[in-house]
Design an enzyme around this catalytic site. Structure first.
Site, PDB file in Angstrom:
ATOM      1  N   ASP A 243      -9.654   3.570  -4.467  1.00 45.71           N
ATOM      2  CA  ASP A 243     -10.440   2.119  -3.500  1.00 45.71           C
ATOM      3  C   ASP A 243     -11.934   2.110  -3.729  1.00 45.71           C
ATOM      4  O   ASP A 243     -12.352   3.090  -4.094  1.00 45.71           O
ATOM      5  CB  ASP A 243     -10.861   2.438  -2.127  1.00 45.71           C
ATOM      6  CG  ASP A 243      -9.160   2.183  -1.633  1.00 45.71           C
ATOM      7  OD1 ASP A 243      -8.413   2.100  -1.934  1.00 45.71           O
ATOM      8  OD2 ASP A 243      -9.048   2.098  -0.630  1.00 45.71           O
TER       9      ASP A 243
ATOM     10  N   ASP B  28       0.945  -1.157   0.549  1.00 47.26           N
ATOM     11  CA  ASP B  28       0.236  -0.302   0.063  1.00 47.26           C
ATOM     12  C   ASP B  28       0.587   1.318  -0.281  1.00 47.26           C
ATOM     13  O   ASP B  28       2.571   1.152  -0.171  1.00 47.26           O
ATOM     14  CB  ASP B  28      -1.118   0.430   0.863  1.00 47.26           C
ATOM     15  CG  ASP B  28      -2.223   0.304   0.589  1.00 47.26           C
ATOM     16  OD1 ASP B  28      -2.637   1.297  -0.038  1.00 47.26           O
ATOM     17  OD2 ASP B  28      -3.326   0.329   1.765  1.00 47.26           O
TER      18      ASP B  28
HETATM   19  C1  GLA Z   1      -5.468   1.586   1.416  1.00 44.33           C
HETATM   20  C2  GLA Z   1      -6.086   0.247   0.101  1.00 44.33           C
HETATM   21  C3  GLA Z   1      -7.100  -1.042   0.416  1.00 44.33           C
HETATM   22  C4  GLA Z   1      -6.833  -0.938   1.691  1.00 44.33           C
HETATM   23  C5  GLA Z   1      -6.919  -0.373   3.114  1.00 44.33           C
HETATM   24  C6  GLA Z   1      -6.251  -0.427   4.405  1.00 44.33           C
HETATM   25  O1  GLA Z   1      -7.392   2.015   1.699  1.00 44.33           O
HETATM   26  O2  GLA Z   1      -5.961   0.723  -1.436  1.00 44.33           O
HETATM   27  O3  GLA Z   1      -7.378  -1.704  -0.741  1.00 44.33           O
HETATM   28  O4  GLA Z   1      -5.893  -2.579   1.472  1.00 44.33           O
HETATM   29  O5  GLA Z   1      -5.325   0.383   2.357  1.00 44.33           O
HETATM   30  O6  GLA Z   1      -6.143  -0.193   5.397  1.00 44.33           O
END
Ligand code: GLA
Length: 384
Positions: A184, A127
């Site tokens: 996301d 991430d």
């Molecule tokens: C980010 C990623 C998500 C998830 C969250 C976890 O937002 O894009 O897919 O992994 O972190 O905290």
């Protein structure tokens, strides 16, 4: 080995967020096999953020699995996953802390990669939260790419910097096998639609070796779980038809398929959808060619009406999609699919959802689409 077709699996985040533990993972693994997801080609079981203690071990500097969640540690979980013939994925972050505020791998890349290798990890989602600098993704992703390559274990590197910093221009240089090309996802039609449409100009950046990742599927969540929270996903519960559009788009676009619903209580119709052989055959097509938009329409902005992809052996995938709020109907010329009248061909169309076979016209195909719906065909050119 980098993947030659889009990776498939299940990830804890969409439904469970921080509410993860060994029991959930083991139960899901059992269900995974029992439901036939493994036989359908799903392979990776991935634990996302929130698996560790809040701080590293003071002596060794290693990240420590939270003993309240994973009392027997991660090697135990990995061994269990492997004993079922599946592969095990974990999560870390290029920054100092993960997005949910657990230790990230910043300045610990090589140590963490060795730790993951020791536990038997096969896949690392990586991430991009809490970075000291936000214009150096390439540099930090290359560090972890190297660390994984040198860890002594074959670990698929799944980069996740949400499509920032023109990631498609450099991500292949890090060794990543897939990378998030979008922000996301949330469990709403609007979120899925904007992700799907955002990928149209990026069709040329996904290929064997490293695939554009449109995020984990929300298919089958029906508003239950973390990314379904009203503050992100609104109030509406997605319908089965809307999930069909999502799953089909991910398949026709050629994206990784990481399920995100609770597979222990998966709706039977959803199971049928995510194991649909025709759709999976399209997603996993051996050639993994670039899809193309054969026809657009003007809704809010330019949106696709017909998206196609040439498949191994002469067939093509054909998706008619209506992301809008009104019923639509129309005709598409076969010429837009590379089959002019002169080719002497028409298309034999196998409906991906019903299995019914029909014939296109001599030079056009007609469609009629309810709001927020799609039709998908595996089309075989035949002599007219
Ligand atoms: C980010 C990623 C998500 C998830 C969250 C976890 O937002 O894009 O897919 O992994 O972190 O905290």
């Amino acid at each position: 080995m980098n993947p030659t077709t889009p990776p498939m699996g299940w990830n804890t985040w969409n439904t469970f967020g921080e509410n993860i533990d060994e029991r959930l993972v083991l139960e899901s693994v059992d269900k995974f096999v029992e439901l036939g997801l493994k036989d359908a080609g799903y392979e990776y079981v991935v634990i996302d953020d929130c698996w560790s203690l809040r701080e590293r071990d003071a002596k060794t500097g290693e990240i420590v699995p939270d003993p309240a969640k994973f009392p027997r540690g991660m090697k135990f979980v990995a061994d269990y996953v492997h004993s079922k013939g599946l592969k095990f994925g974990m999560y870390s972050c290029a920054g100092v802390r993960t997005c949910a505020d657990y230790p990230g791998s910043f300045e610990h890349e090589f140590l963490d990669a060795r730790t993951f290798a020791r536990w038997g990890v096969d896949f690392l989602k990586y991430d991009y939260c809490d970075m000291p600098f936000y214009d150096k993704a390439q540099f930090y992703y290359r560090r972890m790419g190297q660390a994984l390559r040198l860890s002594g274990r074959d670990i698929l590197f799944s980069a996740c910097n949400w499509g920032r910093e023109d990631v498609w221009r450099w991500i292949r240089s890090t060794g990543a096998g897939m990378y998030r090309s979008t922000p996301d996802i949330f469990d709403s039609f609007g979120s899925m639609r904007s992700i799907a449409i955002s990928q149209l100009p990026k069709f040329d950046t996904s290929a064997p070796g490293c695939f554009n990742d449109m995020d984990m599927l929300t298919v089958g969540m029906f508003k239950k779980g973390h990314v379904a929270a009203e503050k992100w996903a609104g109030k509406d519960v997605p319908t089965f038809e809307e999930y069909k559009v999502q799953f089909a788009a991910w398949c026709v676009w050629g994206a990784p398929l990481m399920l995100g619903c609770d597979i222990r209580s998966m709706d039977p119709e959803i199971l049928k959808l995510v194991t649909n052989r025709t759709l999976l055959g399209i997603d996993q097509d051996r050639l993994a060619l670039q899809p193309f938009v054969a026809e657009t329409v003007q809704l809010d902005k330019d949106e696709p009406r017909v998206v196609a992809r040439l498949l191994d052996g002469g067939d093509m995938a054909l998706m008619f999609v209506n992301f809008g709020e009104n019923e639509v109907s129309g005709r598409t010329h076969l010429d837009k699919l590379g089959l002019p009248y002169d080719s002497g061909m028409r298309l034999s169309l196998r409906d991906a959802f019903t299995g019914e076979v029909s014939q296109s016209g001599r030079d056009t195909i007609s469609y009629r689409l309810a709001p927020r719906s799609c039709e998908v065909f595996r089309a075989t050119p035949v002599v007219a």
